[in-house]
Design a protein around this motif. Structure first.
Motif, PDB file in Angstrom:
ATOM      1  N   UNK A  31      38.356  39.324  35.635  1.00 39.23           N
ATOM      2  CA  UNK A  31      38.529  39.450  37.081  1.00 39.23           C
ATOM      3  C   UNK A  31      39.523  38.395  37.556  1.00 39.23           C
ATOM      4  N   UNK A  32      40.545  38.846  38.257  1.00 37.74           N
ATOM      5  CA  UNK A  32      41.589  37.951  38.755  1.00 37.74           C
ATOM      6  C   UNK A  32      41.657  38.080  40.277  1.00 37.74           C
ATOM      7  N   UNK A  33      41.312  37.009  40.980  1.00 36.39           N
ATOM      8  CA  UNK A  33      41.386  37.015  42.442  1.00 36.39           C
ATOM      9  C   UNK A  33      42.833  36.817  42.881  1.00 36.39           C
ATOM     10  N   UNK A  34      43.300  37.663  43.787  1.00 40.67           N
ATOM     11  CA  UNK A  34      44.682  37.594  44.252  1.00 40.67           C
ATOM     12  C   UNK A  34      44.701  37.632  45.777  1.00 40.67           C
ATOM     13  N   UNK A  35      45.802  37.183  46.342  1.00 41.94           N
ATOM     14  CA  UNK A  35      45.976  37.260  47.790  1.00 41.94           C
ATOM     15  C   UNK A  35      46.677  38.546  48.204  1.00 41.94           C
ATOM     16  N   UNK A  38      48.891  44.171  44.002  1.00 45.17           N
ATOM     17  CA  UNK A  38      50.154  44.439  43.322  1.00 45.17           C
ATOM     18  C   UNK A  38      49.931  45.400  42.166  1.00 45.17           C
ATOM     19  N   UNK A  39      51.027  45.862  41.579  1.00 50.55           N
ATOM     20  CA  UNK A  39      50.964  46.712  40.400  1.00 50.55           C
ATOM     21  C   UNK A  39      50.593  45.854  39.199  1.00 50.55           C
ATOM     22  N   UNK A  40      49.507  46.200  38.531  1.00 52.51           N
ATOM     23  CA  UNK A  40      49.040  45.455  37.365  1.00 52.51           C
ATOM     24  C   UNK A  40      48.956  46.408  36.180  1.00 52.51           C
ATOM     25  N   UNK A  41      49.764  46.172  35.158  1.00 49.97           N
ATOM     26  CA  UNK A  41      49.802  47.050  33.992  1.00 49.97           C
ATOM     27  C   UNK A  41      48.960  46.527  32.838  1.00 49.97           C
ATOM     28  N   UNK A  42      48.261  45.417  33.044  1.00 47.66           N
ATOM     29  CA  UNK A  42      47.416  44.829  32.010  1.00 47.66           C
ATOM     30  C   UNK A  42      45.985  45.333  32.189  1.00 47.66           C
ATOM     31  N   UNK A  46      41.537  42.795  35.895  1.00 46.69           N
ATOM     32  CA  UNK A  46      41.283  43.586  37.096  1.00 46.69           C
ATOM     33  C   UNK A  46      41.498  42.701  38.324  1.00 46.69           C
ATOM     34  N   UNK A  47      42.426  43.093  39.184  1.00 43.94           N
ATOM     35  CA  UNK A  47      42.719  42.317  40.379  1.00 43.94           C
ATOM     36  C   UNK A  47      41.734  42.658  41.499  1.00 43.94           C
ATOM     37  N   UNK A  81      36.324  44.228  50.642  1.00 49.72           N
ATOM     38  CA  UNK A  81      36.839  43.893  49.314  1.00 49.72           C
ATOM     39  C   UNK A  81      37.743  45.003  48.788  1.00 49.72           C
ATOM     40  N   UNK A  82      38.787  44.592  48.092  1.00 46.70           N
ATOM     41  CA  UNK A  82      39.665  45.502  47.366  1.00 46.70           C
ATOM     42  C   UNK A  82      39.489  45.242  45.875  1.00 46.70           C
ATOM     43  N   UNK A  83      39.281  46.295  45.102  1.00 45.98           N
ATOM     44  CA  UNK A  83      39.038  46.165  43.668  1.00 45.98           C
ATOM     45  C   UNK A  83      39.952  47.136  42.930  1.00 45.98           C
ATOM     46  N   UNK A  84      40.735  46.617  42.022  1.00 49.79           N
ATOM     47  CA  UNK A  84      41.635  47.475  41.255  1.00 49.79           C
ATOM     48  C   UNK A  84      40.827  48.410  40.356  1.00 49.79           C
TER      49      UNK A  84
END
Length: 286
Positions: A31-35, A38-42, A46-47, A81-84
């Motif tokens: 889990x990666x908290x972001x501000x 964005x597009x995450x291809x990894x 999970x952003x 909350x936004x969860x990829x």
């Protein structure tokens, strides 16, 4: 007044190809908290972010403007909350490419949805909203190919112009696969959380088109058996082949999109259009 129509499946490749699929996750991602979304291809990460619906949609519109792949996020209204939930954005070598032969263009972009994560969210929350983007880059490729085919004599100049203009107006519409996904998901969600509500949306750089089932649709698909569902899918694809969306050259994009949403809405489905305060860079292609 000249009125033209756009066939949902047989017409433009954009509505055929853009869509979401489903993928079961194998191991929990980091889990990666972001501000900023964005597009995450990894797929091993999970952003997640905490921000309003409006701010999150702005981020997704920026992804649509700049990215060449689709991405998907779930939004939880209760917790902001936004969860990829998008995975495998680049696992297909044909993803994002356009191929034309004698004036007929085909191609697609797609993103898979982590079905395990979506099921987990639906068990815990009364409402989940899943948004995926339709990248401008792909629409630009289609528009360029229409004009290229016209220059080669494979497509009438007038038809090339009209098809290109339709891309400007309609590249943010849900594909047939997008619509089938929400019908199918409701069957699964109904057994998990009969009171749960799923809303889906397509975000383009200047618009958000949201689609959800009506009360009738929720009950209809929630109680639908497997064999009836398979029959419905077949009939839906066949019927969509012949259904057309009205498009009028003299109307602006807002008017054409509103008419398209009215056409797609029905007893099962409610489709709504929201204009974002962004310009449409596809206009620069003319």
């Amino acid at each position: 007044m000249l009125t033209r129509t756009k066939t949902i499946i047989a017409g433009l490749a954009l509505l055929v190809g853009l869509g979401v699929g489903y993928q079961c996750s194998r191991s929990p991602p980091e889990i990666v908290a972001v501000e900023t979304l964005s597009l995450n291809l990894d797929n091993n990460k999970r952003q997640v972010a905490t921000k309003s619906l409006e701010d999150g949609l702005k981020d997704l519109a920026e992804i649509a403007r700049t990215a060449d792949q689709e991405e998907a996020y779930a939004f939880l209204p209760q917790t902001q909350e936004w969860i990829e939930v998008g995975v495998n954005e680049n696992d297909d070598k044909f993803n994002g490419n356009v191929y034309c032969h004698q004036g007929q263009c085909v191609g697609y972009t797609k993103v898979s949805i982590d079905s395990d994560k979506l099921e987990e969210l639906m068990k815990k929350h009364p409402e989940v909203r899943v948004y995926h983007i339709h990248p401008t880059d792909f629409a630009k490729k289609l528009i360029a190919e229409y004009f290229s085919q016209a220059q080669k004599g494979n497509l009438d100049q007038r038809d090339a112009y009209f098809q290109a203009r339709q891309e400007v107006d309609f590249h943010g519409l849900p594909s047939t696969d997008d619509l089938l996904k929400i019908f199918g998901d409701e069957r699964d969600i109904y057994s998990i959380n009969p009171q749960g509500k799923l809303v889906m949306g397509v975000v383009a750089e200047d618009s958000v088109i949201t689609f959800s089932l009506t009360d009738y649709g929720i009950n209809y698909f929630g109680e639908m058996g497997w064999f009836k569902w398979q029959s419905f899918r077949t009939d839906f694809r066949r019927d969509r082949f012949f259904q057309t969306i009205p498009w009028t050259p003299s109307f602006d994009s807002d008017q054409n999109r509103e008419m398209a949403c009215e056409t797609l809405s029905g007893p099962y489905l409610q489709v709504t259009y929201q204009r974002l305060n962004n310009s449409n860079s596809l206009e620069d292609t003319f």
